[in-house]
Design a protein around this motif. Structure first.
Motif, short mmCIF file in Angstrom:
data_model
loop_
_atom_site.label_atom_id
_atom_site.label_comp_id
_atom_site.label_asym_id
_atom_site.label_seq_id
_atom_site.Cartn_x
_atom_site.Cartn_y
_atom_site.Cartn_z
N PRO A 238 -67.13 25.91 32.49
CA PRO A 238 -66.95 24.48 32.79
C PRO A 238 -65.71 24.06 31.55
O PRO A 238 -65.92 24.56 30.26
CB PRO A 238 -67.76 23.52 32.83
CG PRO A 238 -68.99 24.58 33.20
CD PRO A 238 -68.88 25.74 32.58
N HIS A 239 -65.04 23.37 31.81
CA HIS A 239 -63.77 22.76 30.80
C HIS A 239 -64.01 21.37 30.33
O HIS A 239 -62.90 20.86 30.02
CB HIS A 239 -62.62 23.42 31.11
CG HIS A 239 -62.10 22.93 32.35
ND1 HIS A 239 -62.78 23.06 33.84
CD2 HIS A 239 -60.76 22.16 32.72
CE1 HIS A 239 -61.76 22.51 34.63
NE2 HIS A 239 -60.82 21.96 33.91
N CYS A 240 -65.12 20.79 30.46
CA CYS A 240 -65.02 19.37 30.29
C CYS A 240 -64.78 18.85 28.86
O CYS A 240 -64.42 17.87 28.73
CB CYS A 240 -66.49 18.84 30.85
SG CYS A 240 -66.81 18.64 32.46
N ASP A 241 -64.99 19.96 27.86
CA ASP A 241 -64.67 19.66 26.50
C ASP A 241 -63.29 20.36 26.16
O ASP A 241 -63.12 20.41 24.69
CB ASP A 241 -65.79 20.25 25.85
CG ASP A 241 -66.13 21.67 26.14
OD1 ASP A 241 -65.46 22.37 26.70
OD2 ASP A 241 -66.86 22.41 25.08
N SER A 242 -62.40 20.51 26.88
CA SER A 242 -61.01 21.00 26.52
C SER A 242 -60.14 19.96 26.54
O SER A 242 -60.22 19.02 27.27
CB SER A 242 -60.71 22.07 27.18
OG SER A 242 -60.52 21.87 28.59
N LEU A 243 -58.91 20.27 26.00
CA LEU A 243 -57.96 19.08 25.99
C LEU A 243 -57.38 18.76 27.25
O LEU A 243 -56.77 17.67 27.39
CB LEU A 243 -56.79 19.50 24.75
CG LEU A 243 -57.07 18.85 23.39
CD1 LEU A 243 -56.38 19.39 22.26
CD2 LEU A 243 -57.35 17.47 23.29
N ASP A 244 -57.31 19.76 28.03
CA ASP A 244 -56.66 19.91 29.40
C ASP A 244 -57.68 19.79 30.63
O ASP A 244 -57.37 19.90 31.65
CB ASP A 244 -55.85 21.01 29.58
CG ASP A 244 -56.26 22.50 29.48
OD1 ASP A 244 -57.53 22.52 29.07
OD2 ASP A 244 -55.66 23.31 29.82
N GLY A 245 -58.90 19.64 30.09
CA GLY A 245 -60.12 19.37 30.99
C GLY A 245 -59.97 18.05 31.80
O GLY A 245 -59.31 17.05 31.04
N PRO A 246 -60.84 17.92 32.59
CA PRO A 246 -60.78 16.51 33.21
C PRO A 246 -61.20 15.22 32.59
O PRO A 246 -61.00 14.25 32.82
CB PRO A 246 -61.96 16.67 34.57
CG PRO A 246 -62.94 17.84 34.16
CD PRO A 246 -61.85 18.69 33.07
N VAL A 247 -62.25 15.58 31.45
CA VAL A 247 -62.79 14.23 30.70
C VAL A 247 -61.76 13.80 29.80
O VAL A 247 -61.28 12.67 29.79
CB VAL A 247 -63.79 14.74 30.05
CG1 VAL A 247 -64.37 13.55 29.19
CG2 VAL A 247 -65.12 15.27 30.93
N VAL A 248 -61.00 14.85 29.12
CA VAL A 248 -59.81 14.12 28.35
C VAL A 248 -58.70 13.84 29.01
O VAL A 248 -57.99 12.89 28.69
CB VAL A 248 -59.41 15.21 27.23
CG1 VAL A 248 -58.28 14.72 26.62
CG2 VAL A 248 -60.63 15.72 25.99
N THR A 249 -58.35 14.42 30.31
CA THR A 249 -57.37 14.04 30.87
C THR A 249 -57.54 12.42 31.51
O THR A 249 -56.73 11.75 31.54
CB THR A 249 -57.37 14.88 32.40
OG1 THR A 249 -56.68 16.17 31.68
CG2 THR A 249 -56.21 14.20 33.09
N ALA A 250 -58.97 12.13 31.90
CA ALA A 250 -59.36 10.84 32.32
C ALA A 250 -59.06 9.94 30.93
O ALA A 250 -58.54 8.77 31.21
CB ALA A 250 -60.58 10.78 32.85
N ALA A 251 -59.49 10.32 29.97
CA ALA A 251 -59.25 9.52 28.58
C ALA A 251 -57.83 9.33 28.25
O ALA A 251 -57.66 8.13 27.89
CB ALA A 251 -60.29 10.35 27.69
N ARG A 252 -57.04 10.05 28.44
CA ARG A 252 -55.75 10.01 28.19
C ARG A 252 -55.12 8.84 29.31
O ARG A 252 -54.30 7.90 28.76
CB ARG A 252 -54.98 11.31 28.45
CG ARG A 252 -54.76 12.12 27.39
CD ARG A 252 -53.66 13.19 27.59
NE ARG A 252 -53.72 14.02 26.02
CZ ARG A 252 -54.23 14.91 26.18
NH1 ARG A 252 -54.89 15.33 27.08
NH2 ARG A 252 -54.22 15.64 24.90
N GLN A 253 -55.40 8.87 30.38
CA GLN A 253 -55.09 7.95 31.45
C GLN A 253 -55.62 6.62 31.32
O GLN A 253 -54.78 5.60 31.50
CB GLN A 253 -55.63 8.51 32.89
CG GLN A 253 -54.60 9.73 33.34
CD GLN A 253 -55.55 10.19 34.48
OE1 GLN A 253 -56.63 9.83 34.91
NE2 GLN A 253 -54.78 11.27 35.15
#
Length: 179
Positions: free
Chosen positions: A3-18
């Motif tokens: 899973p890539h929830c901890d990567s800069l292009d993962g869904p968590v950071v993407t949501a944080a950017r938004q």
């Protein structure tokens, strides 16, 4: 992958950017367990004014917010925080297919891929069992190897079944292992 929830292009950071771009913390809160919400809200409130000072402070504030959100998200999964991984890392073949399924509303490609992998794995493992079965009469060592391969095949089948019938949840702490 993983899973890539901890990567800069993962869904968590993407949501944080938004959330930062829209100045709306609600956009990232679905990725955070309820117990971690207040920490994420506090950090969001701290970084927003700092982001407006300069490009340098924006970069530092954003990174701090990303790290907080990912750490809190991982804690909600019962997983350790090991830092944010760079963007572009391979997540294997399944994650993109699963993401495509979510976006398209169709699991056809994912099911086809996993079915092929499952068929290939069972075929290969069973062929190994059959080969050792044909050789088990040659020695006690081959007989033991046959039994080990046979039992490993059966246990593998059981583990696959458990994985296929596991509850559809993301949090590993809540998985039921004895079915």
């Amino acid at each position: 992958m993983p899973p890539h929830c901890d990567s800069l292009d993962g869904p968590v950071v993407t949501a944080a950017r938004q959330a930062l771009k829209a100045e709306d913390v609600e956009l990232v809160l679905p990725y955070v367990h309820a117990e971690g919400e207040s920490e994420v809200r506090r950090m969001f409130d701290m970084v927003l004014p700092v982001r407006r000072e300069s490009a340098e402070t924006r970069a530092v504030a954003d990174q701090l917010f990303f790290e907080t959100v990912v750490r809190v998200h991982r804690a909600g999964e019962g997983a350790p925080y090991t830092g944010i991984k760079p963007a572009g890392l391979s997540v294997g073949r399944v994650i993109p297919l699963a993401e495509h399924s979510v976006q398209s509303g169709s699991s056809e490609a994912l099911v086809a891929f996993l079915s092929d992998v499952l068929r290939d794995e069972f075929t290969s493992r069973l062929e190994h069992v059959k080969l050792l079965e044909a050789m088990k009469h040659l020695s006690l060592d081959f007989a033991r190897k046959h039994v080990e391969a046979m039992l490993s095949f059966e246990v593998y089948a059981h583990h696959v079944y458990q994985a296929l019938s596991a509850p559809a949840i993301h949090n590993e702490r809540d998985l039921v292992h004895d079915r």
